[in-house]
Design a protein around this motif. Structure first.
Motif, mmCIF file in Angstrom:
data_model
loop_
_atom_site.group_PDB
_atom_site.id
_atom_site.type_symbol
_atom_site.label_atom_id
_atom_site.label_comp_id
_atom_site.label_asym_id
_atom_site.label_seq_id
_atom_site.Cartn_x
_atom_site.Cartn_y
_atom_site.Cartn_z
ATOM 1 N N TYR A 39 0.864 -1.176 0.000
ATOM 2 C CA TYR A 39 0.000 0.000 0.000
ATOM 3 C C TYR A 39 0.903 1.229 0.000
ATOM 4 O O TYR A 39 1.814 1.336 0.815
ATOM 5 N N VAL A 40 0.650 2.149 -0.915
ATOM 6 C CA VAL A 40 1.442 3.370 -1.030
ATOM 7 C C VAL A 40 0.487 4.560 -1.127
ATOM 8 O O VAL A 40 -0.413 4.566 -1.958
ATOM 9 N N VAL A 41 0.692 5.528 -0.246
ATOM 10 C CA VAL A 41 -0.115 6.750 -0.270
ATOM 11 C C VAL A 41 0.841 7.933 -0.185
ATOM 12 O O VAL A 41 1.732 7.947 0.661
ATOM 13 N N ASP A 42 0.672 8.905 -1.064
ATOM 14 C CA ASP A 42 1.425 10.152 -0.977
ATOM 15 C C ASP A 42 0.543 11.195 -0.307
ATOM 16 O O ASP A 42 -0.571 11.453 -0.759
ATOM 17 N N VAL A 43 1.046 11.761 0.768
ATOM 18 C CA VAL A 43 0.331 12.805 1.502
ATOM 19 C C VAL A 43 1.069 14.116 1.242
ATOM 20 O O VAL A 43 2.294 14.180 1.360
ATOM 21 N N ILE A 44 0.336 15.138 0.857
ATOM 22 C CA ILE A 44 0.932 16.438 0.570
ATOM 23 C C ILE A 44 0.892 17.287 1.839
ATOM 24 O O ILE A 44 -0.153 17.438 2.461
ATOM 25 N N VAL A 45 2.067 17.806 2.213
ATOM 26 C CA VAL A 45 2.172 18.648 3.404
ATOM 27 C C VAL A 45 2.881 19.951 3.027
ATOM 28 O O VAL A 45 3.639 19.990 2.058
ATOM 29 N N PRO A 46 2.654 21.025 3.783
ATOM 30 C CA PRO A 46 3.387 22.270 3.510
ATOM 31 C C PRO A 46 4.892 22.035 3.652
ATOM 32 O O PRO A 46 5.336 21.298 4.537
ATOM 33 N N GLU A 83 5.238 24.330 -5.613
ATOM 34 C CA GLU A 83 6.582 24.253 -5.038
ATOM 35 C C GLU A 83 6.602 24.365 -3.516
ATOM 36 O O GLU A 83 7.523 23.899 -2.873
ATOM 37 N N ALA A 84 5.612 24.981 -2.922
ATOM 38 C CA ALA A 84 5.605 25.173 -1.474
ATOM 39 C C ALA A 84 5.078 23.948 -0.733
ATOM 40 O O ALA A 84 4.770 24.019 0.445
ATOM 41 N N GLN A 85 4.987 22.803 -1.415
ATOM 42 C CA GLN A 85 4.464 21.582 -0.811
ATOM 43 C C GLN A 85 5.497 20.455 -0.913
ATOM 44 O O GLN A 85 6.342 20.457 -1.792
ATOM 45 N N LYS A 86 5.407 19.511 -0.026
ATOM 46 C CA LYS A 86 6.246 18.306 -0.042
ATOM 47 C C LYS A 86 5.338 17.088 -0.015
ATOM 48 O O LYS A 86 4.235 17.138 0.502
#
Length: 102
Positions: A39-46, A83-86
């Motif tokens: 299971y792979v989930v990408d979570v976007i954070v500041p 760009e302001a997200q990881k």
């Protein structure tokens, strides 16, 4: 996914999204798919939260990995257009662990 509203409603919404993402009906038997398809989930954070997430010398992320029981990786490549997200990538062999990671 914008985070607004009551925490319980946000958790229910995230669970519903993960249910759809992780629907594995029609895949080979359980042993085979667990071995080949984590299971792979990408979570976007500041981006500013990245250093807080990792912690000094990586101690915070190591503690989270141990507590949750799945791999957590901060993806270094920038996201085109935001760009302001990881991205924080959650990788787990079990659905429940992926849910905890999110």
């Amino acid at each position: 996914l914008a985070s607004c509203g009551e925490a319980s409603r946000l958790r229910a919404a995230i669970k519903a999204i993960l249910d759809r993402i992780f629907d594995r009906s029609g895949l080979p038997d359980t042993a085979e798919r667990l071995r080949e398809r984590p299971y792979v989930v990408d979570v976007i954070v500041p981006e500013k939260a990245g250093s807080l997430f990792v912690g000094t010398g990586g101690e915070r992320i190591r503690a989270l990995i141990e507590e949750i029981g799945c791999d957590l990786n901060v993806v270094r490549e920038p996201l085109p257009g935001i760009e302001a997200q990881k991205r924080v990538r959650v990788l787990a062999r079990e659905r429940e662990r992926a849910d905890l990671g999110v």
